[in-house]
Design an enzyme around this catalytic site. Structure first.
Site, short mmCIF file in Angstrom:
data_model
loop_
_atom_site.label_atom_id
_atom_site.label_comp_id
_atom_site.label_asym_id
_atom_site.label_seq_id
_atom_site.Cartn_x
_atom_site.Cartn_y
_atom_site.Cartn_z
CG ASN A 182 -23.67 -18.32 53.65
OD1 ASN A 182 -22.87 -18.73 52.82
ND2 ASN A 182 -24.98 -18.43 53.50
N GLY A 183 -20.69 -16.57 52.68
CA GLY A 183 -20.48 -15.68 51.54
C GLY A 183 -19.01 -15.68 51.14
CB CYS A 194 -21.81 -21.33 54.95
SG CYS A 194 -20.21 -21.31 54.19
CE LYS A 221 -32.81 -27.74 47.66
NZ LYS A 221 -33.17 -28.61 46.51
CG HIS A 280 -25.15 -33.22 12.99
ND1 HIS A 280 -25.00 -33.04 11.65
CD2 HIS A 280 -26.48 -33.37 13.21
CE1 HIS A 280 -26.20 -33.04 11.06
NE2 HIS A 280 -27.11 -33.23 11.98
CD GLU A 293 -34.08 -31.46 36.13
OE1 GLU A 293 -33.32 -30.55 35.76
OE2 GLU A 293 -34.12 -31.86 37.31
CD GLU A 319 -28.53 -32.50 41.22
OE1 GLU A 319 -27.97 -31.63 41.91
OE2 GLU A 319 -29.66 -32.34 40.76
CE LYS A 377 -32.64 -33.41 40.25
NZ LYS A 377 -32.56 -32.19 39.56
CD1 TRP A 427 -20.38 -26.83 50.00
CD2 TRP A 427 -19.94 -24.89 48.99
NE1 TRP A 427 -20.37 -27.07 48.66
CE2 TRP A 427 -20.09 -25.90 48.00
CE3 TRP A 427 -19.66 -23.61 48.59
CZ2 TRP A 427 -19.98 -25.64 46.64
CZ3 TRP A 427 -19.57 -23.34 47.24
CH2 TRP A 427 -19.71 -24.36 46.28
NE ARG A 464 -27.57 -22.95 54.22
CZ ARG A 464 -28.22 -21.98 53.56
NH1 ARG A 464 -29.53 -22.04 53.45
NH2 ARG A 464 -27.59 -20.98 53.00
C1 AGP Z 1 -30.85 -29.08 41.09
O1 AGP Z 1 -31.04 -30.46 41.29
C2 AGP Z 1 -29.53 -28.59 41.59
N1 AGP Z 1 -29.42 -28.79 42.95
C3 AGP Z 1 -29.21 -27.19 41.11
O2 AGP Z 1 -29.05 -27.26 39.71
C4 AGP Z 1 -30.24 -26.08 41.41
O3 AGP Z 1 -31.38 -26.26 40.61
C5 AGP Z 1 -29.61 -24.73 41.05
O4 AGP Z 1 -28.49 -24.55 41.87
C6 AGP Z 1 -30.56 -23.55 41.19
O5 AGP Z 1 -30.95 -23.43 42.54
P1 AGP Z 1 -32.19 -22.46 42.87
O6 AGP Z 1 -33.38 -23.05 42.18
O7 AGP Z 1 -32.32 -22.48 44.36
O8 AGP Z 1 -31.85 -21.10 42.33
#
Ligand code: AGP
Length: 607
Positions: free
Chosen positions: A100-101, A2, A602, A503, A480, A487, A484, A76, A27
């Site tokens: 937010n929470g 949020c 985010k 395996h 990684e 997502e 990427k 969110w 966000r």
């Molecule tokens: C990364 O591309 C993602 N958006 C997600 O994995 C992110 O790295 C993760 O949520 C951790 O966020 P932070 O680094 O703000 O703690």
């Protein structure tokens, strides 16, 4: 997560709120709303959908109320589906609030309220919180808030307005972030600086369990004993332009291109006489003494940065390092003590699982050092030591520049640690540091390979499943690359240790299944290439990411991406750019919203 914003001052509050919500869109959210003060009382406009839908609703209201005080929210969804009625703000009696929470005990509270004949109209925990505050309200907003929060369990950042107190906004937080500032235009508070930077670069973080009262004359902060508290002012060193797209199609592409500058800003201030140096960070060399174990904990991409960092720290210092997923670590009974250093990595500094892992580490007596990109964030403030990265605001949900500067911070840490504990000599450290700084120009060369990668990514447009394989650092990179791609392009992928493929998973390699093989490490190059041959012989389409000077059998690959000549340990900085471009262009060619992928936020400030 949020986004929340509140304003009271001399400006048109509806404009301030809707503009601020637009800045907070990155966000991640699914509905939006505002509440504002008018002569006839507090009015609310809210809707499922984007901020642009909200703006249309606001502008369509006939009587264009003049208002200089209000609160705004992008939701969110956690509790309750995406709908107008579940959008924030929520009103209960004399109380209107945004949140937010997550209130974890909202069902118990709801049952108690229903015994008093008070029933919610939405399916949200937030409305229950508003009802609890209203239930305690007897004319004193602060007293009602103090009593209510005693009953609430969970994370919250509340902005609250009371009918009888027009022009005032009351704020309190527990876990979820709130930053605020005051200028001649009025008082403004939000989830993060991206919504405030237009008004001021100076701000403060509202301390947890303190109440901020915003009025046109200023911001008053009191603790729960009603004692006044002076805010600790902070200053951001970036500007509005940094938080805007700057002519790029997406923030993700802009932030990929910003990586060399982000690396310079993170590395250069920490080099003294050719050695890594943390004096400016108030991190003394004593932190390295007596360590018998390092635990790196983080989530998602930040955790993947930890996988890379572990490799170098162990290689140089011979101190064992484990990398723990924060949401797992926080519920384990980890074997850590005063001789353990827990490295906490987080771009936002607000990720709930990572913050909880940090708190557990401290409870267990471990020293804690966080690598964080957002100044003054919760994780930064609660760590014993902080190594800030200087990537500037990262707006795209997919982390790119924040990831690469996390690697840089980890590399500086590893080199300083090894030097201070005499594992490498001063000359060796200087040489490695010199090579490290040269990596920035190699990353710049990688940035210019976008057209080549764009063409390669085009062959993935119809792909539904693919595999990343690699060994050692290349396996960490595969993890990684996989997140990427998933997502932003919604293409399912798995990262596999190349030697592990046979395996089980190789049963999934059939004709035309794409395999992205990462082979930048000389010591295992031949082994990885033999794994490429295995998948090739089963019909895989192979994209190979390797070094410019590698001996390549072109018949094994459909596409080859090479990285500039760097020492193997620095290869991740260059290969990461190729992986980011693959994900970005696959998403663009699939016509997706690259910056705000579905279901993602985010910063995940709830668990
Ligand atoms: C990364 O591309 C993602 N958006 C997600 O994995 C992110 O790295 C993760 O949520 C951790 O966020 P932070 O680094 O703000 O703690």
């Amino acid at each position: 997560m949020c986004g929340i914003i509140g304003f009271t001052g001399t400006l048109d509050a509806k404009a301030v709120l809707t503009e601020g919500l637009a800045e907070l869109e990155y966000r991640g959210y699914d509905s939006a709303g505002i509440a504002y003060v008018t002569k006839q009382g507090i009015k609310t406009i809210k809707t499922a959908g984007k901020v642009s839908c909200l703006k249309e609703k606001v502008e369509s209201i006939k009587e264009q109320d003049q208002t200089t005080c209000g609160i705004g929210h992008t939701r969110w969804a956690t509790h309750g589906g995406v709908s107008d009625i579940n959008s924030h703000p929520h009103t209960a009696g004399r109380v209107t609030l945004i949140h937010n929470g997550i209130i974890e005990n909202y069902q118990k509270l709801q049952a108690e309220l229903e015994k008093k004949g008070k029933k919610p109209i939405s399916q949200t925990d937030t409305e229950i919180a508003a009802m609890v505050i209203d239930d305690y309200y007897e004319g004193d907003p602060i007293k009602a808030i103090k009593n209510a929060v005693k009953c609430l369990q969970g994370a919250y950042a509340f902005l609250i307005m009371f009918q009888e107190f027009p022009g005032k906004i009351y704020c309190i937080r527990n876990g979820s972030p709130l930053v605020a500032t005051y200028t001649e235009k009025g008082a403004i508070i939000a989830s993060d600086m991206v919504a405030l930077i237009k008004y001021s670069k100076d701000y403060f973080v509202l301390p947890e369990h303190h109440i901020a009262t915003l009025t046109t004359d200023g911001i008053k902060i009191t603790n729960l004993l009603d004692q006044p508290v002076e805010p600790k002012m902070l200053h951001v060193n970036w500007d509005m332009a940094s938080a805007r797209k700057g002519g790029y199609d997406y923030f993700m592409l802009k932030e990929i291109h910003e990586q060399p500058e982000a690396l310079r800003r993170t590395i250069t201030p920490r080099l003294k006489q050719g050695l890594p140096d943390f004096e400016e960070d108030n991190i003394g060399d004593d932190i390295f003494q007596g360590l018998n174990k390092i635990v790196i904990t983080a989530c998602g991409t930040a955790m993947h940065a930890g996988l890379i960092g572990r490799n170098l720290i162990e290689k140089l210092t011979r101190v064992p390092v484990t990398v723990e997923i924060a949401s797992e670590f926080r519920y384990q009974d980890p074997i850590i003590d005063e001789n353990t250093l827990v490295l906490v990595i987080s771009q936002s500094g607000e990720t709930a699982d990572t913050l909880a892992a940090l708190r557990l580490a401290k409870e267990k007596g471990a020293k804690t050092l966080s690598i964080v990109n957002v100044k003054g964030s919760s994780i930064a403030r609660e760590s014993d030591y902080v190594l800030y990265t200087h990537a500037g605001p990262e707006i795209a949900v997919a982390s790119t520049k924040a990831y690469i500067v996390q690697l840089a911070a980890l590399y500086l840490f590893a080199m300083r640690f090894a030097y201070v504990t005499n594992k490498i000599t001063k000359e060796e450290t200087k040489k490695m540091t010199e090579e490290f700084t040269c990596v920035i120009s190699q990353v710049e060369k990688m940035i210019s390979c976008d057209e080549q990668v764009e063409e390669i990514a085009a062959c993935l447009v119809k792909t539904e499943d693919l595999f990343f394989i690699g060994r050692g650092l290349d396996y960490a990179l595969s993890c990684e690359g996989s997140i990427k791609l998933k997502e932003v392009s919604y293409i399912h992928s798995e990262a596999y240790a190349a030697g592990e493929l046979k395996h089980g998973t190789i049963s999934l390699i059939t004709d035309n299944v794409p395999v992205i093989a990462i082979a930048t490490q000389k010591d295992v190059y031949v082994k990885t290439i033999s794994n490429v041959k295995e998948v090739r012989s089963r019909g895989a389409k192979v994209i190979l990411i390797t070094r410019q000077d590698a001996v390549i059998d072109a018949s094994l690959c459909d596409h080859i991406i090479t990285i500039p000549k760097v020492d193997d340990i620095f290869a991740p900085f260059c290969a990461a750019v190729a992986l980011q471009y693959i994900a970005y262009y696959a998403a663009v060619k699939r016509g997706l919203n690259v910056d705000q992928p579905r279901n993602l936020a985010k910063s995940v400030t709830v668990e």
